[in-house]
Motif scaffolding. Sequence first.
Motif, PDB file in Angstrom:
ATOM      1  N   THR A 116       0.844  -1.188   0.000  1.00 24.28           N
ATOM      2  CA  THR A 116       0.000   0.000   0.000  1.00 24.28           C
ATOM      3  C   THR A 116       0.879   1.238   0.000  1.00 24.28           C
ATOM      4  O   THR A 116       1.805   1.347   0.823  1.00 24.28           O
ATOM      5  CB  THR A 116      -0.905   0.036   1.250  1.00 24.28           C
ATOM      6  OG1 THR A 116      -1.560  -1.217   1.405  1.00 24.28           O
ATOM      7  CG2 THR A 116      -1.935   1.150   1.139  1.00 24.28           C
ATOM      8  N   GLU A 119      -0.262   8.689  -2.649  1.00 22.13           N
ATOM      9  CA  GLU A 119      -0.085   9.250  -3.994  1.00 22.13           C
ATOM     10  C   GLU A 119       1.347   9.681  -4.282  1.00 22.13           C
ATOM     11  O   GLU A 119       1.727   9.910  -5.429  1.00 22.13           O
ATOM     12  CB  GLU A 119      -1.027  10.443  -4.199  1.00 22.13           C
ATOM     13  CG  GLU A 119      -0.810  11.618  -3.265  1.00 22.13           C
ATOM     14  CD  GLU A 119      -1.534  11.454  -1.933  1.00 22.13           C
ATOM     15  OE1 GLU A 119      -1.585  12.447  -1.171  1.00 22.13           O
ATOM     16  OE2 GLU A 119      -2.056  10.350  -1.670  1.00 22.13           O
ATOM     17  N   TYR A 121       3.872   7.697  -3.581  1.00 18.22           N
ATOM     18  CA  TYR A 121       4.562   6.410  -3.616  1.00 18.22           C
ATOM     19  C   TYR A 121       5.297   6.098  -2.308  1.00 18.22           C
ATOM     20  O   TYR A 121       6.250   5.340  -2.288  1.00 18.22           O
ATOM     21  CB  TYR A 121       5.543   6.330  -4.795  1.00 18.22           C
ATOM     22  CG  TYR A 121       4.868   6.366  -6.137  1.00 18.22           C
ATOM     23  CD1 TYR A 121       4.349   5.205  -6.710  1.00 18.22           C
ATOM     24  CD2 TYR A 121       4.721   7.564  -6.833  1.00 18.22           C
ATOM     25  CE1 TYR A 121       3.716   5.235  -7.946  1.00 18.22           C
ATOM     26  CE2 TYR A 121       4.088   7.605  -8.071  1.00 18.22           C
ATOM     27  CZ  TYR A 121       3.588   6.436  -8.617  1.00 18.22           C
ATOM     28  OH  TYR A 121       2.957   6.473  -9.837  1.00 18.22           O
ATOM     29  N   LYS A 209       5.322   1.886 -11.282  1.00 17.77           N
ATOM     30  CA  LYS A 209       4.366   2.974 -11.458  1.00 17.77           C
ATOM     31  C   LYS A 209       3.131   2.522 -12.240  1.00 17.77           C
ATOM     32  O   LYS A 209       2.000   2.921 -11.933  1.00 17.77           O
ATOM     33  CB  LYS A 209       5.041   4.151 -12.168  1.00 17.77           C
ATOM     34  CG  LYS A 209       6.055   4.870 -11.288  1.00 17.77           C
ATOM     35  CD  LYS A 209       6.619   6.106 -11.975  1.00 17.77           C
ATOM     36  CE  LYS A 209       7.574   6.843 -11.062  1.00 17.77           C
ATOM     37  NZ  LYS A 209       8.133   8.074 -11.679  1.00 17.77           N
ATOM     38  N   TYR A 212       0.773   0.663  -9.990  1.00 16.45           N
ATOM     39  CA  TYR A 212      -0.039   1.583  -9.177  1.00 16.45           C
ATOM     40  C   TYR A 212      -1.189   2.161  -9.996  1.00 16.45           C
ATOM     41  O   TYR A 212      -2.351   2.180  -9.556  1.00 16.45           O
ATOM     42  CB  TYR A 212       0.845   2.700  -8.629  1.00 16.45           C
ATOM     43  CG  TYR A 212       0.081   3.769  -7.874  1.00 16.45           C
ATOM     44  CD1 TYR A 212      -0.471   3.504  -6.631  1.00 16.45           C
ATOM     45  CD2 TYR A 212      -0.087   5.045  -8.420  1.00 16.45           C
ATOM     46  CE1 TYR A 212      -1.175   4.487  -5.942  1.00 16.45           C
ATOM     47  CE2 TYR A 212      -0.785   6.026  -7.742  1.00 16.45           C
ATOM     48  CZ  TYR A 212      -1.332   5.743  -6.494  1.00 16.45           C
ATOM     49  OH  TYR A 212      -2.038   6.725  -5.827  1.00 16.45           O
ATOM     50  N   GLU A 213      -0.880   2.624 -11.198  1.00 18.55           N
ATOM     51  CA  GLU A 213      -1.915   3.231 -12.039  1.00 18.55           C
ATOM     52  C   GLU A 213      -3.016   2.229 -12.396  1.00 18.55           C
ATOM     53  O   GLU A 213      -4.186   2.594 -12.481  1.00 18.55           O
ATOM     54  CB  GLU A 213      -1.282   3.783 -13.322  1.00 18.55           C
ATOM     55  CG  GLU A 213      -0.356   4.962 -13.101  1.00 18.55           C
ATOM     56  CD  GLU A 213      -1.071   6.153 -12.479  1.00 18.55           C
ATOM     57  OE1 GLU A 213      -2.258   6.377 -12.814  1.00 18.55           O
ATOM     58  OE2 GLU A 213      -0.443   6.836 -11.647  1.00 18.55           O
ATOM     59  N   LYS A 216      -4.822   0.977  -8.522  1.00 19.47           N
ATOM     60  CA  LYS A 216      -5.348   1.863  -7.477  1.00 19.47           C
ATOM     61  C   LYS A 216      -6.862   2.001  -7.523  1.00 19.47           C
ATOM     62  O   LYS A 216      -7.515   2.135  -6.481  1.00 19.47           O
ATOM     63  CB  LYS A 216      -4.670   3.233  -7.555  1.00 19.47           C
ATOM     64  CG  LYS A 216      -4.976   4.012  -8.825  1.00 19.47           C
ATOM     65  CD  LYS A 216      -4.342   5.399  -8.799  1.00 19.47           C
ATOM     66  CE  LYS A 216      -4.672   6.187 -10.063  1.00 19.47           C
ATOM     67  NZ  LYS A 216      -4.138   7.555 -10.024  1.00 19.47           N
ATOM     68  N   ASN A 233      -2.423  -1.576  -3.747  1.00 18.03           N
ATOM     69  CA  ASN A 233      -2.419  -0.687  -4.907  1.00 18.03           C
ATOM     70  C   ASN A 233      -1.084  -0.581  -5.624  1.00 18.03           C
ATOM     71  O   ASN A 233      -0.913   0.250  -6.527  1.00 18.03           O
ATOM     72  CB  ASN A 233      -2.916   0.715  -4.506  1.00 18.03           C
ATOM     73  CG  ASN A 233      -2.054   1.370  -3.444  1.00 18.03           C
ATOM     74  OD1 ASN A 233      -0.959   0.896  -3.151  1.00 18.03           O
ATOM     75  ND2 ASN A 233      -2.559   2.447  -2.859  1.00 18.03           N
ATOM     76  N   ILE A 234      -0.123  -1.424  -5.259  1.00 19.83           N
ATOM     77  CA  ILE A 234       1.169  -1.389  -5.943  1.00 19.83           C
ATOM     78  C   ILE A 234       1.847  -2.741  -5.774  1.00 19.83           C
ATOM     79  O   ILE A 234       1.581  -3.468  -4.805  1.00 19.83           O
ATOM     80  CB  ILE A 234       2.068  -0.259  -5.385  1.00 19.83           C
ATOM     81  CG1 ILE A 234       3.148   0.131  -6.395  1.00 19.83           C
ATOM     82  CG2 ILE A 234       2.671  -0.629  -4.039  1.00 19.83           C
ATOM     83  CD1 ILE A 234       3.825   1.452  -6.076  1.00 19.83           C
TER      84      ILE A 234
END
Length: 423
Positions: A116, A119, A121, A209, A212-213, A216, A233-234
């Motif tokens: 987790t 925003e 990171y 990255k 995450y995108e 999320k 989310n990552i």
Amino acid sequence: MVDEKIEVIHMSAAKKKKILIVVMDGLGDRSCTALNGSTPLQYTSTPNLDWFTENGCAGIMDVIAPGVGPGSDTAHLALLGYDPYKVYKGRGPFEAAGIGLVGKKGDVAFRCNFSTVNENYEITDRRAGRVKAPETTELIKALSGIVIDGIEILVKEGTEHRAALILRGKGLDPNVTDADPHDLGKVAISKGRTKEAEFTASVVNRFVKLSYEMMKDHPVNAERRKKGLPEANILLPRGAGSFPDIIPFHEKNNMTAACVAGVGMIKGISEICGLDIIDLPKECTGGLDTDMIKKAEIALKTIEKYDFVLMNIKAPDISGHDGRPDEKCSVIRRLDEMAGYLKKNMSVDMVIAFTADHCTPIEVGDHSGDPVPLTIFTKTMIKDKATKFSESGCAEGKIGRIRGKDLLPMCMDLANRSEKFGA
């Protein structure tokens, strides 16, 4: 007539025995304030493990070397008789192989955590609340088919919050730092340790990255937000490595061998070393809720067909990482019940060793370089003064203090499987 009797005893003693090594992951500990200065093993009643200690031979073991905190990967290589300093090429390949993500020459493999981040990171939970399937299965689907600068991305979920990643393509180099900073509040980023590895690090960072995108706002995380759970989310890669060139266990030791484990990384190590991986039922999870008795039952059935079996139980390591002395003591009681099942149901003549791959002290929350307890039992074992299976109790045994890679040769000698050195 006397000579005939001696000959019969000699022939019987020379019969080859089976070998079972029971690895209780992260079992060792240090003095714990919440347990009045005792370790969880010292604090908890373990009559069955104590029986094996009292009727066998005990010692303590530096799985890698004194003061070196082992990873479970390097530790299991040592326990299988390999020199980890010579054959270890990074943990990622073992994690990948253990969950069926098999690499080839030129691939770079990583182990990963679903984590987790905010925003910026910055890590807020390294294990995303220990998210697991079926949520991780759905999240992984969102990451399929990614290609970055000609590098194919292969990713697959593992046990609980874990996953594995393989990068496949030209120009890759495993000499990169972890994207997982191993601490909260820090930013996830990988760096090349050499100029040649900078391209690989850039691919890793772009993948992180993208993960995450793409995750999320996934429905899985939308639902976790509603429930107040940490979002997965990552995906954070670590333990980069290339696939090692290892002499298969059966060739090296002239024994058929199998692995009984629920954790993907342990299965991966075993598979790369040439052990057969035994399929386990869903109740043998590799987590805290695993059915230890069922796993012991399967190990005993397996050893009827194989010369050597490696059995791993992950649960005590989880309690140590989570800093839960009460939970670790509860796990130890269950481990002792499992040892009781093994004692009652051993139907073949075997050498059985109870030990750990490393210590995971409650008050540290991570692996340490402390030696682990060790007990070896077989019917012809010379007993020693040790009676309690614990860090201090096993230190009283005549085995003394050994290295992890010495365990297998010792067991092979007790099993009448070692070869004479010299004429």
